[in-house]
Scaffold this motif. Structure first.
Motif, PDB file in Angstrom:
ATOM      1  N   ASP A  80       0.812  -1.193  -0.039  1.00  0.00           N
ATOM      2  CA  ASP A  80      -0.024  -0.033  -0.102  1.00  0.00           C
ATOM      3  C   ASP A  80       0.913   1.363  -0.118  1.00  0.00           C
ATOM      4  O   ASP A  80       0.404   2.380  -0.288  1.00  0.00           O
ATOM      5  CB  ASP A  80      -0.958   0.253   1.022  1.00  0.00           C
ATOM      6  N   TYR A 100       3.741   6.925 -12.163  1.00  0.00           N
ATOM      7  CA  TYR A 100       2.473   6.694 -12.971  1.00  0.00           C
ATOM      8  C   TYR A 100       1.774   5.540 -12.058  1.00  0.00           C
ATOM      9  O   TYR A 100       0.894   4.809 -12.683  1.00  0.00           O
ATOM     10  CB  TYR A 100       2.395   6.451 -14.487  1.00  0.00           C
ATOM     11  N   GLN A 101       2.096   4.915 -11.032  1.00  0.00           N
ATOM     12  CA  GLN A 101       1.555   3.755 -10.382  1.00  0.00           C
ATOM     13  C   GLN A 101       0.718   4.521  -9.314  1.00  0.00           C
ATOM     14  O   GLN A 101       0.989   5.717  -8.652  1.00  0.00           O
ATOM     15  CB  GLN A 101       2.667   2.812  -9.662  1.00  0.00           C
ATOM     16  N   PRO A 102      -0.340   3.977  -8.957  1.00  0.00           N
ATOM     17  CA  PRO A 102      -1.244   4.422  -7.760  1.00  0.00           C
ATOM     18  C   PRO A 102      -1.040   4.210  -6.555  1.00  0.00           C
ATOM     19  O   PRO A 102      -1.102   5.007  -5.532  1.00  0.00           O
ATOM     20  CB  PRO A 102      -2.545   3.742  -8.019  1.00  0.00           C
ATOM     21  N   VAL A 103       0.115   3.367  -6.317  1.00  0.00           N
ATOM     22  CA  VAL A 103       0.665   3.224  -4.995  1.00  0.00           C
ATOM     23  C   VAL A 103       1.858   4.428  -4.554  1.00  0.00           C
ATOM     24  O   VAL A 103       2.642   4.586  -5.317  1.00  0.00           O
ATOM     25  CB  VAL A 103       1.508   1.734  -4.658  1.00  0.00           C
ATOM     26  N   PRO A 104       1.700   5.002  -3.394  1.00  0.00           N
ATOM     27  CA  PRO A 104       2.303   6.046  -3.276  1.00  0.00           C
ATOM     28  C   PRO A 104       3.921   5.783  -2.562  1.00  0.00           C
ATOM     29  O   PRO A 104       3.967   4.662  -2.042  1.00  0.00           O
ATOM     30  CB  PRO A 104       1.851   6.952  -1.952  1.00  0.00           C
ATOM     31  N   PRO A 138      -1.589  11.383   1.173  1.00  0.00           N
ATOM     32  CA  PRO A 138      -1.179  11.280  -0.386  1.00  0.00           C
ATOM     33  C   PRO A 138      -1.103  12.503  -0.940  1.00  0.00           C
ATOM     34  O   PRO A 138      -2.021  13.444  -1.161  1.00  0.00           O
ATOM     35  CB  PRO A 138      -1.944  10.167  -1.051  1.00  0.00           C
ATOM     36  N   THR A 140       0.405  14.232  -5.074  1.00  0.00           N
ATOM     37  CA  THR A 140       0.638  14.151  -6.399  1.00  0.00           C
ATOM     38  C   THR A 140       1.604  15.226  -6.840  1.00  0.00           C
ATOM     39  O   THR A 140       1.424  16.295  -6.445  1.00  0.00           O
ATOM     40  CB  THR A 140      -0.411  14.063  -7.490  1.00  0.00           C
ATOM     41  N   ARG A 313       2.778   9.853  -7.011  1.00  0.00           N
ATOM     42  CA  ARG A 313       2.107   9.852  -5.532  1.00  0.00           C
ATOM     43  C   ARG A 313       3.018   9.532  -4.608  1.00  0.00           C
ATOM     44  O   ARG A 313       4.079   8.601  -4.490  1.00  0.00           O
ATOM     45  CB  ARG A 313       1.074   9.147  -5.518  1.00  0.00           C
TER      46      ARG A 313
END
Length: 325
Positions: A80, A100-104, A138, A140, A313
Motif C-alpha cells: 500500500d 504513474y503507479q497508484p501506490v504512493p 497522499p 501528487t 504519488r
C-alpha cells in the motif's frame, strides 16, 4: 551491477495480514556517511509501523539498479506504500518503478543530503518520519525525465555533473558532505565551459538559444544541495513546469561570484545568468558535457529533459495553509 549468478532479492515479510495495510521498506545499507550517519534499528522500524496499524516488510538493495527491481517486487506483493529508506540515489532508483503507479512513495531519509525528504517537509529522524508518513496524506507531484530516466528533484549539467564524477566514495563515507566540498574545488580547477544549443519548449512555443555554458540546472523542485544552494528557489514540484538556470561565463572570477550569489539566493542579480521555464529542454554541446540526476552521475550530453506532470504519488505531512488575515 547484478550478475547472472546473484540470488534474487528477497522480501522479509511475516505471513501477510490482508486486514492491515502493508508498507514495504526498500533500504540501502550503504546510505549515509560521516559521523552523523543514522544507525537504523529495523525492529524499531517494524514496531513503529505496527503501532500505527500497518504491516511492514523489508527489501535490502545490494547493487546499483536494485532499487527499481525491489519496488516492482513490492508492488507485486500488494504494498500500500513503497518506502525508500536511504539517500536521494536510493529514492531515484525506486521512483523508476513507481512513476504513474497508484501506490504512493514514502521516504525515510538516511542519506547524506536527502533533498526530496526536505522538499516534502519530512523529519530527518527515521522514527519520526514513519509517524509523518502514516499520518500524512497522499500528494501528487511531478517528475522530470532525462533521456528516458526519471528524476525527482533536478538535473545538473556541466560543472555540477563534473563534480559528481570527481566525488570520492571513500571520502564521502568517512566525512559526509565535506566530500562534496572537496569534489567541488577539484572540479573548479579543471572545468571548462562549452558551446551549446539549447531548445526550450513551453506548450506550443519553442525558443532556441546558442550559449557558452559553464553549468545548467533544470529543476523540478526548489532545493539544491539540501537547500544550501539556491538556483531556482521558486520552483514548484506540482506546477507541471521545469525551471531552468543557465550560467554562461566560465571565467574563474565570475564562477566565484556565481557561487557566492547562489549561496545568498541572489543569482538573478548578474547578467550572465539566465532563467527560463519550460516543459521540455534539449541540450546539445560541442563536446560531451556530464550531467547528474538527483545527485548521482547519469551520463553526458546530448540530453532531452521533459516534465512528467503528476507522475508520482507521495506520502507527506499535510500542506500548511497560509494564515488568513
Amino acid at each position: 551491477m547484478l550478475s547472472e549468478s546473484s540470488p534474487p532479492l528477497q522480501l522479509d515479510l511475516p505471513s501477510r495480514d490482508v486486514a492491515r495495510r502493508l508498507a514495504v521498506v526498500i533500504h540501502n545499507p550503504a546510505a549515509g556517511s560521516g559521523p552523523t550517519k543514522q544507525r537504523v534499528e529495523f525492529d524499531a522500524v517494524r514496531e513503529r509501523f505496527e503501532t500505527h496499524g500497518w504491516q511492514c516488510g523489508f527489501l535490502a538493495t545490494r547493487f546499483q539498479g536494485d532499487g527499481a527491481e525491489a519496488a516492482r517486487l513490492a508492488l507485486a506483493a500488494g504494498a500500500d506504500m513503497v518506502v525508500a529508506m536511504g539517500g536521494d540515489g536510493t529514492v531515484n532508483e525506486v521512483v523508476q518503478a513507481l512513476a504513474y503507479q497508484p501506490v504512493p512513495l514514502g521516504v525515510i531519509p538516511t542519506g547524506t543530503i536527502n533533498i526530496l525528504a526536505r522538499e516534502l517537509n519530512l523529519p530527518l529522524d527515521y522514527l519520526k518520519t514513519i509517524d509523518a508518513l502514516v499520518t500524512g496524506e497522499p500528494r501528487t507531484i511531478d517528475l522530470g525525465r532525462a533521456n528516458g530516466r526519471y528524476f525527482a528533484c533536478m538535473i545538473g549539467l556541466g560543472y555540477d555533473g563534473d563534480a559528481t564524477l570527481n566525488l570520492l566514495p571513500q571520502l564521502k563515507a568517512w566525512s559526509g558532505p565535506f566530500a562534496y566540498c572537496v569534489a567541488a574545488f577539484q572540479t573548479y580547477t579543471r572545468h571548462k565551459a562549452v558551446r551549446a544549443r539549447i531548445t526550450l519548449k513551453m506548450g506550443h512555443k519553442t525558443r532556441k538559444l546558442r550559449r557558452l555554458v559553464y553549468m545548467m540546472v533544470v529543476s523540478n523542485g526548489g532545493l539544491y544541495a539540501g537547500g544550501v544552494l539556491k538556483f531556482t528557489p521558486e520552483a514548484n514540484m506540482a506546477d507541471g513546469i521545469l525551471d531552468v538556470c543557465v550560467i554562461r561565463s566560465g571565467r574563474w572570477y565570475r564562477a566565484l561570484l556565481h557561487g557566492l550569489l547562489t549561496l545568498l539566493g541572489q543569482l538573478r542579480q548578474v547578467s550572465d545568468v539566465e532563467f527560463f521555464q519550460a516543459t521540455s529542454v534539449h541540450f546539445k554541446s560541442s563536446r560531451p558535457f556530464p550531467y547528474q540526476l538527483d545527485g548521482d552521475p547519469a551520463g553526458h550530453s546530448p540530453v532531452t529533459v521533459e516534465i512528467a506532470a503528476g507522475a508520482l504519488r507521495v506520502m507527506a505531512p499535510p500542506l500548511v495553509a497560509p494564515a488568513s488575515d
